[in-house]
Scaffold this motif. Structure first.
Motif, short mmCIF file in Angstrom:
data_model
loop_
_atom_site.label_atom_id
_atom_site.label_comp_id
_atom_site.label_asym_id
_atom_site.label_seq_id
_atom_site.Cartn_x
_atom_site.Cartn_y
_atom_site.Cartn_z
N ARG A 40 0.81 -1.20 0.00
CA ARG A 40 0.00 0.00 0.00
C ARG A 40 0.86 1.27 0.00
O ARG A 40 0.37 2.36 -0.26
CB ARG A 40 -0.92 -0.02 1.23
N GLY A 41 2.13 1.09 0.30
CA GLY A 41 3.02 2.25 0.34
C GLY A 41 3.36 2.71 1.74
O GLY A 41 4.08 3.68 1.92
N SER A 42 2.82 2.02 2.74
CA SER A 42 3.14 2.36 4.12
C SER A 42 4.51 1.83 4.50
O SER A 42 5.01 0.87 3.90
CB SER A 42 2.09 1.75 5.06
N LEU A 43 5.12 2.43 5.50
CA LEU A 43 6.45 1.99 5.98
C LEU A 43 6.27 1.15 7.24
O LEU A 43 5.70 1.61 8.23
CB LEU A 43 7.34 3.19 6.28
N ARG B 9 -7.58 7.36 5.05
CA ARG B 9 -6.55 6.52 4.45
C ARG B 9 -6.37 6.87 2.97
O ARG B 9 -5.28 6.74 2.42
CB ARG B 9 -6.93 5.05 4.60
N TYR B 10 -7.46 7.29 2.35
CA TYR B 10 -7.43 7.72 0.95
C TYR B 10 -8.18 9.05 0.85
O TYR B 10 -9.22 9.22 1.47
CB TYR B 10 -8.09 6.69 0.03
N MET B 88 1.79 9.81 -1.16
CA MET B 88 1.44 9.22 0.14
C MET B 88 1.97 10.17 1.21
O MET B 88 3.13 10.61 1.12
CB MET B 88 2.08 7.84 0.28
N GLY B 107 -0.32 5.94 6.71
CA GLY B 107 -0.28 6.85 5.58
C GLY B 107 -1.65 7.22 5.03
O GLY B 107 -2.63 6.48 5.20
N THR B 108 -1.71 8.36 4.39
CA THR B 108 -2.88 8.80 3.64
C THR B 108 -2.45 8.98 2.20
O THR B 108 -1.52 9.73 1.91
CB THR B 108 -3.44 10.14 4.17
N ARG B 109 -3.15 8.26 1.31
CA ARG B 109 -2.82 8.41 -0.11
C ARG B 109 -3.68 9.52 -0.69
O ARG B 109 -4.90 9.40 -0.77
CB ARG B 109 -3.05 7.10 -0.86
#
Lengths: 113, 113
Positions: A40-43, B9-10, B88, B107-109
């Motif tokens: 999802r692109g999270s770390l 989140r999005y 992100m 994260g927030t995309r």
């Protein structure tokens, strides 16, 4: 300029093999963190080291305690689910501006059967 | 609980419209950070709060605002979104001023159309 040089930028492994990622720092760092980026692109944090080594399952990380100029992430018995992009981030040793992380550009790991 | 939460989140935004992203943590951490992450790039620090003191990076100074109404919450505000803001956005927190592990949220995309 860039303070964290991460290598290799991409790596392909077969299942069951071992390998290592490395980050070199152009200046002395206080601490280092290793992350894996999920789909999802999270770390996802893997390790935080102020010195020495840490181990978690098949992963092991080391931070050069003497010169504080490099860190490594070792992957033992690579599995398919280890595939992803790994980032190192180091905290600069500077006064008065708080804790700032300098990130490497990432290493894309692909594990194949 | 070492969780950093982010909402939404999005996020879908129109060019020229404002965007407000929220981050929270219940670890009583002194420092909260905002990073921007684009594909195939390292995370880029935008700003951070140490307690009530806001520190913004020089190259993004005018593009992002932030507020921290209490220890647990921190927002990232974009006054007028441009296409280049699609990324992100990662929030992180740490216990103190330096030499502490940073804990990242999911994260927030943000997609700007």
């Amino acid at each position: 300029g860039d303070q964290v040089e991460q290598s290799p930028s991409a790596l392909s492994l077969h299942e069951g093999t071992d390998s290592a990622l490395r980050c070199n720092f152009t200046t002395t760092m206080r601490s280092v963190q290793w992350f894996r980026q999920n789909s999802r692109g999270s770390l996802i944090s893997l390790f935080y080291l102020a010195s020495g080594t840490k181990e978690n399952g098949r992963l092991k990380s080391a931070f050069d305690s003497k010169e504080r100029r490099y860190s490594t992430l070792h992957i033992r018995d690579a599995q398919l689910e280890d595939s992803g992009t790994y980032f190192c981030a180091a905290e600069r040793k500077q006064q008065g501006t708080g804790s700032k992380l300098s990130f490497g550009k990432g290493a894309k790991l692909t594990v194949s059967p | 609980d070492t969780t950093v939460k982010q909402n939404p989140r999005y996020k879908l935004a129109r060019v020229g419209k404002p965007v407000n992203l929220i981050c929270s943590q219940t670890m009583n951490h002194d420092t909260m950070y905002w990073y921007q992450k684009k594909p195939n790039q390292a995370p880029k620090l935008l700003l951070f709060y140490y307690d009530k003191i806001l520190n913004r990076e020089a190259d993004t100074f005018e593009k992002f605002q932030s507020s921290r109404p209490n220890n647990s919450f921190c927002s990232l505000y974009i006054g007028s979104a441009g296409l280049e803001y699609s990324a992100m956005y990662l929030c992180a927190s740490s216990r103190g001023w330096f030499s502490y592990e940073q804990y990242f949220g999911p994260g927030t995309r943000l997609t700007v159309l």
